[in-house]
Design a protein around this motif. Structure first.
Motif, PDB file in Angstrom:
ATOM      1  N   LEU A 181       0.835  -1.195   0.000  1.00 50.78           N
ATOM      2  CA  LEU A 181       0.000   0.000   0.000  1.00 50.78           C
ATOM      3  C   LEU A 181       0.877   1.254   0.000  1.00 50.78           C
ATOM      4  O   LEU A 181       1.810   1.366   0.800  1.00 50.78           O
ATOM      5  CB  LEU A 181      -0.881   0.000   1.256  1.00 50.78           C
ATOM      6  CG  LEU A 181      -1.746   1.223   1.472  1.00 50.78           C
ATOM      7  CD1 LEU A 181      -2.808   1.348   0.390  1.00 50.78           C
ATOM      8  CD2 LEU A 181      -2.393   1.168   2.859  1.00 50.78           C
ATOM      9  N   ALA A 235       0.649   5.792  -0.883  1.00 48.87           N
ATOM     10  CA  ALA A 235      -0.234   6.951  -1.005  1.00 48.87           C
ATOM     11  C   ALA A 235       0.500   8.076  -1.722  1.00 48.87           C
ATOM     12  O   ALA A 235       1.716   8.178  -1.656  1.00 48.87           O
ATOM     13  CB  ALA A 235      -0.667   7.405   0.390  1.00 48.87           C
ATOM     14  N   PHE A 260       4.695   8.345  -5.145  1.00 49.23           N
ATOM     15  CA  PHE A 260       4.002   7.690  -4.044  1.00 49.23           C
ATOM     16  C   PHE A 260       4.966   7.484  -2.881  1.00 49.23           C
ATOM     17  O   PHE A 260       6.173   7.381  -3.078  1.00 49.23           O
ATOM     18  CB  PHE A 260       3.465   6.332  -4.493  1.00 49.23           C
ATOM     19  CG  PHE A 260       2.282   6.423  -5.414  1.00 49.23           C
ATOM     20  CD1 PHE A 260       0.992   6.459  -4.903  1.00 49.23           C
ATOM     21  CD2 PHE A 260       2.459   6.435  -6.798  1.00 49.23           C
ATOM     22  CE1 PHE A 260      -0.103   6.527  -5.749  1.00 49.23           C
ATOM     23  CE2 PHE A 260       1.371   6.507  -7.643  1.00 49.23           C
ATOM     24  CZ  PHE A 260       0.090   6.551  -7.125  1.00 49.23           C
ATOM     25  N   PRO A 316       2.558   5.023   3.437  1.00 50.62           N
ATOM     26  CA  PRO A 316       1.812   5.925   4.314  1.00 50.62           C
ATOM     27  C   PRO A 316       2.480   6.073   5.677  1.00 50.62           C
ATOM     28  O   PRO A 316       3.109   5.143   6.181  1.00 50.62           O
ATOM     29  CB  PRO A 316       0.442   5.247   4.436  1.00 50.62           C
ATOM     30  CG  PRO A 316       0.625   3.850   3.976  1.00 50.62           C
ATOM     31  CD  PRO A 316       1.830   3.816   3.095  1.00 50.62           C
ATOM     32  N   GLU A 341      -4.547   9.961   7.382  1.00 52.48           N
ATOM     33  CA  GLU A 341      -4.331   9.787   5.949  1.00 52.48           C
ATOM     34  C   GLU A 341      -5.245   8.755   5.294  1.00 52.48           C
ATOM     35  O   GLU A 341      -5.648   8.930   4.151  1.00 52.48           O
ATOM     36  CB  GLU A 341      -2.879   9.367   5.682  1.00 52.48           C
ATOM     37  CG  GLU A 341      -1.869  10.437   5.986  1.00 52.48           C
ATOM     38  CD  GLU A 341      -0.446  10.015   5.662  1.00 52.48           C
ATOM     39  OE1 GLU A 341      -0.222   8.864   5.234  1.00 52.48           O
ATOM     40  OE2 GLU A 341       0.458  10.849   5.837  1.00 52.48           O
ATOM     41  N   LEU A 342      -5.527   7.665   6.012  1.00 52.77           N
ATOM     42  CA  LEU A 342      -6.203   6.521   5.375  1.00 52.77           C
ATOM     43  C   LEU A 342      -7.513   6.118   6.034  1.00 52.77           C
ATOM     44  O   LEU A 342      -8.134   5.144   5.603  1.00 52.77           O
ATOM     45  CB  LEU A 342      -5.259   5.313   5.362  1.00 52.77           C
ATOM     46  CG  LEU A 342      -3.919   5.517   4.664  1.00 52.77           C
ATOM     47  CD1 LEU A 342      -3.071   4.271   4.798  1.00 52.77           C
ATOM     48  CD2 LEU A 342      -4.127   5.879   3.203  1.00 52.77           C
ATOM     49  N   ILE A 357      -9.670   1.163   4.096  1.00 50.72           N
ATOM     50  CA  ILE A 357      -8.642   2.100   3.622  1.00 50.72           C
ATOM     51  C   ILE A 357      -9.255   3.039   2.589  1.00 50.72           C
ATOM     52  O   ILE A 357      -9.841   2.590   1.603  1.00 50.72           O
ATOM     53  CB  ILE A 357      -7.456   1.332   3.008  1.00 50.72           C
ATOM     54  CG1 ILE A 357      -6.774   0.482   4.079  1.00 50.72           C
ATOM     55  CG2 ILE A 357      -6.473   2.296   2.360  1.00 50.72           C
ATOM     56  CD1 ILE A 357      -5.745  -0.490   3.529  1.00 50.72           C
ATOM     57  N   PRO A 408      -8.467   7.286   0.963  1.00 53.50           N
ATOM     58  CA  PRO A 408      -7.650   8.500   1.063  1.00 53.50           C
ATOM     59  C   PRO A 408      -8.392   9.594   1.828  1.00 53.50           C
ATOM     60  O   PRO A 408      -9.601   9.758   1.682  1.00 53.50           O
ATOM     61  CB  PRO A 408      -7.413   8.891  -0.395  1.00 53.50           C
ATOM     62  CG  PRO A 408      -8.444   8.188  -1.193  1.00 53.50           C
ATOM     63  CD  PRO A 408      -8.865   6.987  -0.410  1.00 53.50           C
ATOM     64  N   ILE A 466      -4.140  13.295   1.287  1.00 52.70           N
ATOM     65  CA  ILE A 466      -3.903  12.178   0.361  1.00 52.70           C
ATOM     66  C   ILE A 466      -4.857  12.257  -0.824  1.00 52.70           C
ATOM     67  O   ILE A 466      -6.083  12.287  -0.651  1.00 52.70           O
ATOM     68  CB  ILE A 466      -4.060  10.817   1.081  1.00 52.70           C
ATOM     69  CG1 ILE A 466      -3.111  10.733   2.270  1.00 52.70           C
ATOM     70  CG2 ILE A 466      -3.832   9.662   0.105  1.00 52.70           C
ATOM     71  CD1 ILE A 466      -1.639  10.929   1.937  1.00 52.70           C
ATOM     72  N   ILE A 504      -4.483   6.510  -3.364  1.00 57.51           N
ATOM     73  CA  ILE A 504      -3.809   5.349  -2.809  1.00 57.51           C
ATOM     74  C   ILE A 504      -3.673   4.314  -3.911  1.00 57.51           C
ATOM     75  O   ILE A 504      -4.433   4.322  -4.889  1.00 57.51           O
ATOM     76  CB  ILE A 504      -4.531   4.760  -1.578  1.00 57.51           C
ATOM     77  CG1 ILE A 504      -5.953   4.342  -1.932  1.00 57.51           C
ATOM     78  CG2 ILE A 504      -4.494   5.730  -0.419  1.00 57.51           C
ATOM     79  CD1 ILE A 504      -6.639   3.547  -0.837  1.00 57.51           C
TER      80      ILE A 504
END
Length: 130
Positions: free
Chosen positions: A16, A18, A26, A29, A50-51, A92, A94, A98, A101
């Motif tokens: 994963l 972001a 990217f 995270p 963030e997530l 999850i 964004p 963010i 993702i």
């Protein structure tokens, strides 16, 4: 020296990542700790911001520390990235700064920051990424 924390979440041999609004690459995270915060507190706060997921601090397992030139910073400005994996609840998505993702494989290595490239190499060596 920039002190950062990162959350490593792997599914189907992809990790994963972001992308922050206005950035072209990217990142794993995570983020920077605030004064007096432990790794666990800072990472839990940053990931929720963030997530939109909640990390179980008791489940966090230290993955490793990685050092590289900081992306977008003058030559010689380094980032020290302490990485953790762990369990979380929620979906999850964004949030905050963010914009996007993604789940990246090793073939996508050029899409991430310098320190994350080192982490991708390590994940591949441990056979966690395809």
């Amino acid at each position: 020296m920039i002190d950062k924390l990162a959350f490593i979440e792997i599914q189907d041999k992809k990790v994963l990542v972001a992308r922050t609004r206005g950035r072209d690459i990217f990142y794993l995270p995570g983020g920077k700790r605030e004064l007096g915060e432990s790794d666990e507190n800072a990472l839990t706060r940053e990931i929720e911001e963030e997530l939109t997921i909640i990390i179980d601090p008791a489940s966090l397992v230290f993955y490793g520390t990685f050092l590289a030139q900081a992306h977008g910073q003058p030559e010689g400005v380094m980032v020290n990235m302490r990485c953790y994996a762990g369990l979380y609840s929620g979906e999850i998505a964004p949030s905050a700064e963010i914009e996007e993702i993604a789940w990246l494989s090793y073939a996508d290595r050029e899409k991430v920051s310098e320190v994350d490239k080192i982490i991708f190499d390590d994940l591949l060596a441990r056979e966690l990424l395809d």
